[in-house]
Design a protein around this motif. Sequence first.
Motif, PDB file in Angstrom:
ATOM      1  N   UNK A   1       1.255  -0.842  -0.305  1.00  0.00           N
ATOM      2  CA  UNK A   1      -0.069   0.329   0.095  1.00  0.00           C
ATOM      3  C   UNK A   1       0.881   0.917  -0.196  1.00  0.00           C
ATOM      4  N   UNK A   2       0.703   2.537  -0.431  1.00  0.00           N
ATOM      5  CA  UNK A   2       0.787   4.145  -0.407  1.00  0.00           C
ATOM      6  C   UNK A   2       0.208   4.642   0.495  1.00  0.00           C
ATOM      7  N   UNK A   3       1.603   5.202   1.331  1.00  0.00           N
ATOM      8  CA  UNK A   3       0.383   5.847   2.576  1.00  0.00           C
ATOM      9  C   UNK A   3       1.141   7.518   2.204  1.00  0.00           C
ATOM     10  N   UNK A   4       0.920   8.156   3.357  1.00  0.00           N
ATOM     11  CA  UNK A   4       1.391   9.166   3.255  1.00  0.00           C
ATOM     12  C   UNK A   4       2.522   9.196   3.277  1.00  0.00           C
ATOM     13  N   UNK A   5       2.491  10.916   2.234  1.00  0.00           N
ATOM     14  CA  UNK A   5       4.046  10.987   1.996  1.00  0.00           C
ATOM     15  C   UNK A   5       5.173   9.884   0.906  1.00  0.00           C
ATOM     16  N   UNK A   6       3.749   9.275   0.801  1.00  0.00           N
ATOM     17  CA  UNK A   6       4.732   8.259  -0.557  1.00  0.00           C
ATOM     18  C   UNK A   6       5.417   7.037  -0.336  1.00  0.00           C
ATOM     19  N   UNK A   7       5.112   6.853   0.964  1.00  0.00           N
ATOM     20  CA  UNK A   7       5.252   5.498   2.274  1.00  0.00           C
ATOM     21  C   UNK A   7       5.476   4.129   1.298  1.00  0.00           C
ATOM     22  N   UNK A   8       5.857   3.519   0.897  1.00  0.00           N
ATOM     23  CA  UNK A   8       5.573   2.323   0.437  1.00  0.00           C
ATOM     24  C   UNK A   8       5.443   1.222   2.003  1.00  0.00           C
TER      25      UNK A   8
END
Length: 219
Positions: free
Chosen positions: A5-12
Amino acid sequence: MLVYAVHEGGRYVRVEDSLKEQPQGKRGIYVNITNRCNCSCSFCLRTMKHMAEESSLWLKKEPTAEEVKAELDKLPWDIVKEIVFCGFGEPTMRLEVLLELMAYVKKIHPEIPTRLNTNGLSDLLYGRDTAKDFQGLLDTISISLNASNAQRYLELTHAQYGLPSFDAMLKFAVDCKKYVPHVVLTVVEKVENQAEIDLCQKLCDERGLKLRVRVYEDS
Ligand code: SF4
């Protein structure tokens, strides 16, 4: 990481960790099948050394279709908003595996929308028209337009096929309109100035294509 999944700030984020951070709500789930690409874009996250070294999207080996299917089988599908074939490379480098996986998702969860993020160069890679391959398998195809003309496109992408890459990508995009319900072209904000983005918009309008200005590090 094959599925994430991709979370806020483009974190994988691994799906298990995504659920811990955010137990409720639907989210896009991304599928990463290759790190190879026939471009070498100046803004590619793969080329940024610190990201590249840290990122778990670097694959030790390319997964088989069966390995990815096993990961898909483990998903809690009630939280899946969309399946996106994207990752840290160009998915069409493995077209056969990609098509098999798209068909698998449509078979096991036909209600879930699917999307492919691509550089749109598969016609040049395979030496034939490839848009029809996606018929019935994809709801959205997102193609990197990047620039308003062939010269600028090549400067940014260093596409292996040289100057003809831009026109081939555009032809592929127009062809996709026959086979994929939503065809979106993208340009990266900050990489291009507003005048260039306006030219991209004009180019899309002339061809009946939708343009999306992507924020940098967006997926
Ligand atoms: S097409 Fe995508 S994966 Fe390939 S170099 Fe460009 S940004 Fe990176």
